[in-house]
Design a protein around this motif. Sequence first.
Motif, PDB file in Angstrom:
ATOM      1  N   UNK A  55      49.219  33.905  44.660  1.00  0.00           N
ATOM      2  CA  UNK A  55      49.448  35.340  44.815  1.00  0.00           C
ATOM      3  C   UNK A  55      48.497  36.050  43.877  1.00  0.00           C
ATOM      4  N   UNK A  56      47.647  36.880  44.417  1.00  0.00           N
ATOM      5  CA  UNK A  56      46.751  37.690  43.604  1.00  0.00           C
ATOM      6  C   UNK A  56      47.391  39.046  43.452  1.00  0.00           C
ATOM      7  N   UNK A  57      47.628  39.435  42.206  1.00  0.00           N
ATOM      8  CA  UNK A  57      48.213  40.733  41.867  1.00  0.00           C
ATOM      9  C   UNK A  57      47.054  41.655  41.488  1.00  0.00           C
ATOM     10  N   UNK A  89      36.360  40.859  44.232  1.00  0.00           N
ATOM     11  CA  UNK A  89      36.460  39.869  43.154  1.00  0.00           C
ATOM     12  C   UNK A  89      37.563  38.849  43.438  1.00  0.00           C
ATOM     13  N   UNK A  90      38.686  39.307  43.971  1.00  0.00           N
ATOM     14  CA  UNK A  90      39.775  38.385  44.314  1.00  0.00           C
ATOM     15  C   UNK A  90      39.330  37.405  45.403  1.00  0.00           C
ATOM     16  N   UNK A  91      38.665  37.904  46.441  1.00  0.00           N
ATOM     17  CA  UNK A  91      38.219  37.025  47.523  1.00  0.00           C
ATOM     18  C   UNK A  91      37.137  36.053  47.046  1.00  0.00           C
ATOM     19  N   UNK A  92      36.265  36.493  46.155  1.00  0.00           N
ATOM     20  CA  UNK A  92      35.267  35.588  45.581  1.00  0.00           C
ATOM     21  C   UNK A  92      35.956  34.484  44.774  1.00  0.00           C
ATOM     22  N   UNK A  98      51.379  46.919  41.650  1.00  0.00           N
ATOM     23  CA  UNK A  98      50.442  45.922  42.157  1.00  0.00           C
ATOM     24  C   UNK A  98      50.455  45.811  43.674  1.00  0.00           C
ATOM     25  N   UNK A  99      49.280  45.490  44.208  1.00  0.00           N
ATOM     26  CA  UNK A  99      49.101  45.066  45.591  1.00  0.00           C
ATOM     27  C   UNK A  99      49.095  43.546  45.543  1.00  0.00           C
ATOM     28  N   UNK A 100      49.759  42.896  46.472  1.00  0.00           N
ATOM     29  CA  UNK A 100      49.752  41.434  46.561  1.00  0.00           C
ATOM     30  C   UNK A 100      48.786  40.979  47.644  1.00  0.00           C
ATOM     31  N   UNK A 101      47.958  39.991  47.324  1.00  0.00           N
ATOM     32  CA  UNK A 101      47.266  39.210  48.342  1.00  0.00           C
ATOM     33  C   UNK A 101      47.857  37.813  48.217  1.00  0.00           C
ATOM     34  N   UNK A 108      44.653  43.739  35.381  1.00  0.00           N
ATOM     35  CA  UNK A 108      44.266  44.385  36.639  1.00  0.00           C
ATOM     36  C   UNK A 108      44.141  43.421  37.807  1.00  0.00           C
ATOM     37  N   UNK A 109      43.859  42.164  37.518  1.00  0.00           N
ATOM     38  CA  UNK A 109      43.734  41.146  38.564  1.00  0.00           C
ATOM     39  C   UNK A 109      44.236  39.821  37.995  1.00  0.00           C
ATOM     40  N   UNK A 110      45.321  39.330  38.583  1.00  0.00           N
ATOM     41  CA  UNK A 110      46.006  38.129  38.099  1.00  0.00           C
ATOM     42  C   UNK A 110      46.241  37.207  39.294  1.00  0.00           C
TER      43      UNK A 110
END
Length: 148
Positions: free
Chosen positions: A143-145, A21-24, A69-72, A45-47
Amino acid sequence: MILSSLSQSSRYAALHPLFQRAFEYMRDNDLYAFAPGRYPIAGDDLIAIVEHVPGRARETARLEAHRRYIDIQLVLDGDETMGWKPLADCHNPVGEHSMERDILFFLDAPASWIPVPPDHFCIFFPEDAHAPLVGDGPIRKVIFKIAV
């Protein structure tokens, strides 16, 4: 820690239920048009956090780590360098972990410095301490959390 280009993001989509979902979101939105700020995508859950800030010197960058959180971290503009060190090797925390901000800083020096050009991203897991926003000029990034 993972470094890759946005064109290769499908390789990492299966690592977490919300990565796809983050990559989309990265591919389907004009992230350059977003003003700096915080954008909830799937509640807490996704920010997405959009930043447009001046880069800082390596000497002033502090390692940070997160528990929840994992960061992208996707670089849009500017040439950012990010410091990295395994959290297990960080021994000089600055204060206590902030539960509210989900962050703990360290005085330790990064073990490596990673150049991250535009359209590339780093994934930092809770076991990765990282020092972002190092560069000579302005840096625009998202930054995607992603909740662990």
